[in-house]
Design a protein around this motif. Sequence first.
Motif, mmCIF file in Angstrom:
data_model
loop_
_atom_site.group_PDB
_atom_site.id
_atom_site.type_symbol
_atom_site.label_atom_id
_atom_site.label_comp_id
_atom_site.label_asym_id
_atom_site.label_seq_id
_atom_site.Cartn_x
_atom_site.Cartn_y
_atom_site.Cartn_z
ATOM 1 N N GLY A 103 1.181 -1.517 -0.178
ATOM 2 C CA GLY A 103 0.426 -0.280 -0.187
ATOM 3 C C GLY A 103 0.856 1.385 0.694
ATOM 4 O O GLY A 103 0.182 2.232 0.047
ATOM 5 N N CYS A 104 2.232 1.355 0.510
ATOM 6 C CA CYS A 104 3.412 2.260 0.461
ATOM 7 C C CYS A 104 3.994 1.676 0.418
ATOM 8 O O CYS A 104 4.876 0.671 0.189
ATOM 9 C CB CYS A 104 2.479 2.894 1.173
ATOM 10 S SG CYS A 104 3.258 2.059 3.293
ATOM 11 N N TRP A 105 5.795 2.858 -0.062
ATOM 12 C CA TRP A 105 6.749 2.675 0.078
ATOM 13 C C TRP A 105 7.528 2.338 0.658
ATOM 14 O O TRP A 105 6.912 3.190 2.074
ATOM 15 C CB TRP A 105 7.516 3.977 -1.208
ATOM 16 C CG TRP A 105 7.352 3.449 -2.416
ATOM 17 C CD1 TRP A 105 6.259 3.565 -3.529
ATOM 18 C CD2 TRP A 105 7.598 2.603 -3.726
ATOM 19 N NE1 TRP A 105 5.999 3.384 -4.563
ATOM 20 C CE2 TRP A 105 7.050 2.719 -4.935
ATOM 21 C CE3 TRP A 105 8.529 1.485 -3.572
ATOM 22 C CZ2 TRP A 105 7.304 1.649 -5.850
ATOM 23 C CZ3 TRP A 105 9.076 1.083 -4.202
ATOM 24 C CH2 TRP A 105 8.693 0.598 -5.830
ATOM 25 N N THR A 106 8.254 1.399 1.656
ATOM 26 C CA THR A 106 8.797 0.637 2.918
ATOM 27 C C THR A 106 10.443 1.262 2.240
ATOM 28 O O THR A 106 10.618 1.521 1.155
ATOM 29 C CB THR A 106 8.836 -0.008 3.489
ATOM 30 O OG1 THR A 106 8.974 -0.910 2.358
ATOM 31 C CG2 THR A 106 7.334 -0.439 3.577
ATOM 32 N N ARG A 107 10.779 1.775 3.276
ATOM 33 C CA ARG A 107 12.146 1.899 3.446
ATOM 34 C C ARG A 107 13.190 0.532 2.211
ATOM 35 O O ARG A 107 13.939 0.778 1.308
ATOM 36 C CB ARG A 107 13.048 1.857 4.368
ATOM 37 C CG ARG A 107 12.863 3.689 5.168
ATOM 38 C CD ARG A 107 13.615 3.879 6.476
ATOM 39 N NE ARG A 107 13.593 4.679 7.099
ATOM 40 C CZ ARG A 107 13.142 4.916 8.181
ATOM 41 N NH1 ARG A 107 12.319 3.875 8.810
ATOM 42 N NH2 ARG A 107 12.621 6.202 8.752
ATOM 43 N N LEU A 108 12.817 -0.785 3.573
ATOM 44 C CA LEU A 108 13.167 -1.833 2.667
ATOM 45 C C LEU A 108 13.360 -1.538 1.048
ATOM 46 O O LEU A 108 13.206 -2.146 0.573
ATOM 47 C CB LEU A 108 13.256 -2.703 3.905
ATOM 48 C CG LEU A 108 13.330 -2.857 4.638
ATOM 49 C CD1 LEU A 108 13.511 -3.839 5.860
ATOM 50 C CD2 LEU A 108 14.975 -3.716 4.580
ATOM 51 N N HIS A 109 11.467 -2.205 0.313
ATOM 52 C CA HIS A 109 10.777 -2.324 -0.326
ATOM 53 C C HIS A 109 12.104 -1.073 -1.298
ATOM 54 O O HIS A 109 12.597 -1.355 -2.546
ATOM 55 C CB HIS A 109 9.627 -1.898 -1.023
ATOM 56 C CG HIS A 109 9.193 -2.165 -2.333
ATOM 57 N ND1 HIS A 109 7.585 -1.209 -2.335
ATOM 58 C CD2 HIS A 109 9.208 -2.876 -3.325
ATOM 59 C CE1 HIS A 109 7.385 -1.760 -3.330
ATOM 60 N NE2 HIS A 109 8.749 -2.605 -3.686
ATOM 61 N N LEU A 110 12.208 -0.190 -1.124
ATOM 62 C CA LEU A 110 13.104 1.114 -2.062
ATOM 63 C C LEU A 110 14.240 0.423 -2.493
ATOM 64 O O LEU A 110 14.980 0.498 -3.166
ATOM 65 C CB LEU A 110 13.330 2.430 -1.402
ATOM 66 C CG LEU A 110 11.739 2.939 -1.099
ATOM 67 C CD1 LEU A 110 12.216 4.730 -0.744
ATOM 68 C CD2 LEU A 110 11.669 3.729 -3.422
ATOM 69 N N PHE A 111 15.261 -0.264 -1.121
ATOM 70 C CA PHE A 111 15.957 -0.047 -1.141
ATOM 71 C C PHE A 111 16.511 -1.622 -1.444
ATOM 72 O O PHE A 111 17.820 -1.665 -2.476
ATOM 73 C CB PHE A 111 16.663 -1.204 -0.013
ATOM 74 C CG PHE A 111 18.004 -1.267 0.348
ATOM 75 C CD1 PHE A 111 19.213 -0.316 0.049
ATOM 76 C CD2 PHE A 111 18.502 -2.194 0.485
ATOM 77 C CE1 PHE A 111 20.668 -1.056 0.572
ATOM 78 C CE2 PHE A 111 19.657 -3.153 0.893
ATOM 79 C CZ PHE A 111 20.839 -2.233 0.394
ATOM 80 N N HIS A 112 15.738 -2.350 -1.808
ATOM 81 C CA HIS A 112 15.874 -3.658 -2.546
ATOM 82 C C HIS A 112 15.475 -3.408 -3.544
ATOM 83 O O HIS A 112 15.639 -4.679 -4.722
ATOM 84 C CB HIS A 112 14.685 -4.880 -1.656
ATOM 85 C CG HIS A 112 15.390 -5.362 -0.667
ATOM 86 N ND1 HIS A 112 16.936 -5.687 -0.324
ATOM 87 C CD2 HIS A 112 15.186 -5.089 0.481
ATOM 88 C CE1 HIS A 112 17.252 -6.411 1.271
ATOM 89 N NE2 HIS A 112 16.271 -5.698 1.531
ATOM 90 N N SER A 113 14.454 -2.353 -4.294
ATOM 91 C CA SER A 113 14.609 -2.211 -5.767
ATOM 92 C C SER A 113 15.083 -1.239 -6.020
ATOM 93 O O SER A 113 15.576 -1.313 -7.630
ATOM 94 C CB SER A 113 12.570 -1.525 -5.639
ATOM 95 O OG SER A 113 11.845 -2.399 -5.268
ATOM 96 N N GLY A 114 15.880 -0.067 -5.932
ATOM 97 C CA GLY A 114 16.688 0.148 -6.124
ATOM 98 C C GLY A 114 15.766 1.797 -7.236
ATOM 99 O O GLY A 114 14.755 1.417 -7.594
ATOM 100 N N LEU A 115 16.574 2.825 -6.761
ATOM 101 C CA LEU A 115 16.086 4.057 -7.239
ATOM 102 C C LEU A 115 14.966 3.557 -9.147
ATOM 103 O O LEU A 115 14.201 3.845 -8.997
ATOM 104 C CB LEU A 115 17.004 5.085 -7.743
ATOM 105 C CG LEU A 115 16.125 6.181 -8.259
ATOM 106 C CD1 LEU A 115 14.739 6.831 -7.616
ATOM 107 C CD2 LEU A 115 17.136 7.141 -8.228
ATOM 108 N N ASN A 116 16.469 3.142 -9.868
ATOM 109 C CA ASN A 116 15.834 3.092 -11.773
ATOM 110 C C ASN A 116 14.365 2.137 -11.551
ATOM 111 O O ASN A 116 13.141 2.587 -12.302
ATOM 112 C CB ASN A 116 16.750 2.494 -12.139
ATOM 113 C CG ASN A 116 17.285 3.696 -13.000
ATOM 114 O OD1 ASN A 116 17.630 5.170 -12.430
ATOM 115 N ND2 ASN A 116 18.520 3.272 -12.746
ATOM 116 N N ILE A 117 14.614 1.017 -10.445
ATOM 117 C CA ILE A 117 12.950 0.203 -10.597
ATOM 118 C C ILE A 117 11.839 0.122 -10.020
ATOM 119 O O ILE A 117 11.206 0.273 -9.999
ATOM 120 C CB ILE A 117 13.518 -0.709 -10.613
ATOM 121 C CG1 ILE A 117 14.414 -2.013 -11.276
ATOM 122 C CG2 ILE A 117 12.656 -2.121 -9.692
ATOM 123 C CD1 ILE A 117 14.658 -2.403 -12.266
#
Length: 398
Positions: free
Chosen positions: A296-310
Amino acid sequence: MKQPFLSATPIIEAIENAGFTAYFVGGAVRDYLLKKPIHDIDIATSATPAEVKNIFHTTVDIGIEHGTVMVIHENETYEVTTFRTESEYEDFRRPKDVEFVRNLREDLQRRDFTMNSLAMDKNGTIIDYFDGKTALANKMIETVGSADERFTEDALRMMRAIRFVSTLGFKLEDQTRIAIEGNRHLLEKIAVERITAEFEKLLLGKARDEAILLMVQLKIFEHLPMLTSHRDGLMHMASFSLENLNIEEMWSALLIACNVSAKEADAFLRKWKLPVKRIKTVQHIIKSVLERKNQGCWTRLHLFHSGLNIAISAEKVFSVITAKQQDIVSVRDGFAALPIKGRDELQVTGRDLLEWSIKPAGPWMKETIAAIENAVVEKKLTNDKQAIKEWLKQWEMI
């Protein structure tokens, strides 16, 4: 007359000075009349390949058996092709034989669509034997002569027709539409790589939703890799607002619409002969989109493991499939606020773990590094070697 035609005019003049005729032909002329950006310039001539090579100092034989010679002029390259007619086609794609002719009309009548059968001389005068200008004015895609003949000669032309619906926003002329529906099975004879090239252009066109719907209506999808059982997914895809997505994002949206998971995406896209790098990117985007949807939202871990471009791509695709407002700014800001942006910024390595522990090297090291990484990203642990060492001792991890 404008660029890049002006730069290519000396090629035509040199051919004419040698006693032959030459014209600009094909997509460049079409796009010139449509006031669209012009890319490759193609020139057709009454001169044979050997005669073209005698006229110019620097040439390259890039398809001389089919009449094409590349002419290099002032560091630019131009494809110059001899007027030709073509015999019976084989494999529903290639002519068995090519015969060189001296007549422009004979050359133009072998082309696929009337809008692509236009020629233009060096002064900007349009030669239009098959009412291509009328087709452009009516925004209509129609074949030169019999649609059945054109599509049985080269079945890929059917995909090109649908691609032009997407990229130009044109409609199919009735007989052309009927012939596509009747000959669609011939697409199975065409190399997947050629199908994929047209399909990817279709996915990036401004009227891609209409083109996708047309693929369903004409049942073309039944003859494309992995799409046979995905009619509903394609219909769902056509309902999306798909502006401003790149090709990896388009593939991701398509697979999500068809309920293809990140894991299943590998086999799906390999059938389309996509590059491995593109497949991996699409898989990563799909995984990130589904996680975004579940959380439902972006978490720190989600952003980190995705990487900025993804993460940015995932946010774009997520907004498309959910019809929610896109928020790239929050993604960028959230990623910028992360304590570390990648594992390489972590102040601890596997070597440190071995020095601090009596355990032998093993899978535990990878698991421990991941635990440290997550704690740092979640701001539960400072990215400092000594602090990390104390934290590991506290949790009896070393």
